[in-house]
Design a protein around this motif. Sequence first.
Motif, PDB file in Angstrom:
ATOM      1  N   HIS A  54      38.205  26.263   5.838  1.00  0.00           N
ATOM      2  CA  HIS A  54      36.815  26.204   5.831  1.00  0.00           C
ATOM      3  C   HIS A  54      36.527  27.542   6.209  1.00  0.00           C
ATOM      4  CE1 HIS A  54      36.274  22.023   4.873  1.00  0.00           C
ATOM      5  NE2 HIS A  54      37.590  21.760   5.676  1.00  0.00           N
ATOM      6  N   PRO A  55      35.491  28.297   5.637  1.00  0.00           N
ATOM      7  CA  PRO A  55      35.084  29.704   6.152  1.00  0.00           C
ATOM      8  C   PRO A  55      34.142  29.713   7.258  1.00  0.00           C
ATOM      9  CG  PRO A  55      33.778  28.730   3.994  1.00  0.00           C
ATOM     10  CD  PRO A  55      34.863  27.723   4.251  1.00  0.00           C
ATOM     11  N   THR A  56      34.598  29.245   8.312  1.00  0.00           N
ATOM     12  CA  THR A  56      33.745  29.340   9.863  1.00  0.00           C
ATOM     13  C   THR A  56      34.389  30.355  10.561  1.00  0.00           C
ATOM     14  OG1 THR A  56      35.288  27.466  10.657  1.00  0.00           O
ATOM     15  CG2 THR A  56      33.180  27.003   9.430  1.00  0.00           C
ATOM     16  N   ILE A  57      33.940  30.592  11.581  1.00  0.00           N
ATOM     17  CA  ILE A  57      34.346  31.547  12.569  1.00  0.00           C
ATOM     18  C   ILE A  57      34.606  30.686  13.807  1.00  0.00           C
ATOM     19  CG2 ILE A  57      33.989  33.668  13.962  1.00  0.00           C
ATOM     20  CD1 ILE A  57      32.248  34.827  11.718  1.00  0.00           C
ATOM     21  N   PRO A  58      35.824  30.670  14.457  1.00  0.00           N
ATOM     22  CA  PRO A  58      37.040  30.910  13.544  1.00  0.00           C
ATOM     23  C   PRO A  58      37.310  30.098  12.490  1.00  0.00           C
ATOM     24  CG  PRO A  58      37.661  29.747  15.518  1.00  0.00           C
ATOM     25  CD  PRO A  58      36.038  29.866  15.625  1.00  0.00           C
ATOM     26  N   PRO A  59      38.255  30.370  11.475  1.00  0.00           N
ATOM     27  CA  PRO A  59      38.205  29.408  10.340  1.00  0.00           C
ATOM     28  C   PRO A  59      39.056  28.038  10.738  1.00  0.00           C
ATOM     29  CG  PRO A  59      39.437  31.741  10.127  1.00  0.00           C
ATOM     30  CD  PRO A  59      39.020  31.485  11.445  1.00  0.00           C
ATOM     31  N   GLN A  60      38.315  27.241  10.186  1.00  0.00           N
ATOM     32  CA  GLN A  60      39.120  25.769  10.273  1.00  0.00           C
ATOM     33  C   GLN A  60      40.140  25.310   9.242  1.00  0.00           C
ATOM     34  OE1 GLN A  60      35.713  22.827  11.040  1.00  0.00           O
ATOM     35  NE2 GLN A  60      35.196  23.810  12.913  1.00  0.00           N
ATOM     36  N   VAL A  61      41.270  24.852   9.648  1.00  0.00           N
ATOM     37  CA  VAL A  61      42.153  24.666   8.616  1.00  0.00           C
ATOM     38  C   VAL A  61      42.516  23.206   8.477  1.00  0.00           C
ATOM     39  CG1 VAL A  61      44.448  24.987   7.742  1.00  0.00           C
ATOM     40  CG2 VAL A  61      43.104  26.971   8.787  1.00  0.00           C
ATOM     41  N   GLU A  62      42.558  22.612   7.516  1.00  0.00           N
ATOM     42  CA  GLU A  62      42.754  20.972   7.317  1.00  0.00           C
ATOM     43  C   GLU A  62      43.872  20.707   6.432  1.00  0.00           C
ATOM     44  OE1 GLU A  62      38.336  18.809   8.017  1.00  0.00           O
ATOM     45  OE2 GLU A  62      38.937  19.300   5.860  1.00  0.00           O
ATOM     46  N   TYR A  63      44.379  19.603   7.050  1.00  0.00           N
ATOM     47  CA  TYR A  63      45.727  19.318   6.201  1.00  0.00           C
ATOM     48  C   TYR A  63      45.574  17.784   5.737  1.00  0.00           C
ATOM     49  CZ  TYR A  63      47.944  23.390   7.672  1.00  0.00           C
ATOM     50  OH  TYR A  63      48.093  24.875   8.178  1.00  0.00           O
ATOM     51  N   ALA A  64      45.982  17.563   4.536  1.00  0.00           N
ATOM     52  CA  ALA A  64      46.004  15.935   3.982  1.00  0.00           C
ATOM     53  C   ALA A  64      47.201  15.845   2.992  1.00  0.00           C
ATOM     54  CB  ALA A  64      44.546  15.798   3.304  1.00  0.00           C
ATOM     55  N   LEU A  65      47.606  14.685   3.055  1.00  0.00           N
ATOM     56  CA  LEU A  65      48.868  14.323   2.011  1.00  0.00           C
ATOM     57  C   LEU A  65      48.250  14.353   0.667  1.00  0.00           C
ATOM     58  CD1 LEU A  65      50.515  11.381   3.770  1.00  0.00           C
ATOM     59  CD2 LEU A  65      51.320  13.863   3.851  1.00  0.00           C
ATOM     60  N   THR A  66      49.125  14.979  -0.331  1.00  0.00           N
ATOM     61  CA  THR A  66      48.545  14.662  -1.640  1.00  0.00           C
ATOM     62  C   THR A  66      49.093  13.383  -2.233  1.00  0.00           C
ATOM     63  OG1 THR A  66      50.855  15.499  -2.190  1.00  0.00           O
ATOM     64  CG2 THR A  66      49.163  17.398  -2.117  1.00  0.00           C
ATOM     65  N   ASP A  67      48.797  13.173  -3.292  1.00  0.00           N
ATOM     66  CA  ASP A  67      49.480  11.753  -3.833  1.00  0.00           C
ATOM     67  C   ASP A  67      51.054  11.815  -3.862  1.00  0.00           C
ATOM     68  OD1 ASP A  67      46.892  11.124  -4.569  1.00  0.00           O
ATOM     69  OD2 ASP A  67      47.203  11.535  -6.607  1.00  0.00           O
ATOM     70  N   VAL A  68      51.609  12.878  -3.928  1.00  0.00           N
ATOM     71  CA  VAL A  68      53.190  12.686  -3.673  1.00  0.00           C
ATOM     72  C   VAL A  68      53.514  12.701  -2.312  1.00  0.00           C
ATOM     73  CG1 VAL A  68      55.151  14.144  -4.097  1.00  0.00           C
ATOM     74  CG2 VAL A  68      53.605  14.163  -5.680  1.00  0.00           C
ATOM     75  N   GLY A  69      52.525  13.168  -1.451  1.00  0.00           N
ATOM     76  CA  GLY A  69      52.885  13.172  -0.003  1.00  0.00           C
ATOM     77  C   GLY A  69      52.669  11.646   0.302  1.00  0.00           C
ATOM     78  N   ARG A  70      51.525  11.030  -0.101  1.00  0.00           N
ATOM     79  CA  ARG A  70      51.411   9.734   0.108  1.00  0.00           C
ATOM     80  C   ARG A  70      52.529   8.697  -0.210  1.00  0.00           C
ATOM     81  NH1 ARG A  70      46.077  11.578  -0.578  1.00  0.00           N
ATOM     82  NH2 ARG A  70      46.139  11.178  -2.786  1.00  0.00           N
TER      83      ARG A  70
END
Length: 140
Positions: free
Chosen positions: A87-103
């Motif tokens: 996410h383009p914030t200051i500082p940048p926020q990074v999120e992680y999520a499982l893909t369908d394969v990861g699920r």
Amino acid sequence: MSVAHTGVTPQVGGAEPVGPCGEDDCGVRDVLDRLGDKWTVLVVVELAKGTRRYRELQRAIPGISQRMLTVTTRRLWRDGLVERTVHPTIPPQVEYALTDVGRSLAVTIAGLADWSRDHKDAMDAARRRWDAEHPDETGR
């Protein structure tokens, strides 16, 4: 499985035999390498609960260093098991999520956890019997 191993494990309870993939590379070594590292399963289990920001993941997994969380999430991202959103914030926020394969992997890991819970007592009893019969060998 060792490189020299050529036999096939016999069927148990109607399950398909476990054996080499044949001439095709079925990818099992890559999967075992990924799952065999210290942090992958813990990250996948945490992400199975939902999308997490980097710091949330770090707090949820005791003992993981910033470097190892970065390495682990990058490998999972590269393997297509995790998606990474910046996410383009200051500082940048990074999120992680499982893909369908990861699920689908998370479901498999949950099945393994269920199996281990179901068979823990039997394995403990077998170890105690073996240790009593082989006092000079611990099997570890």
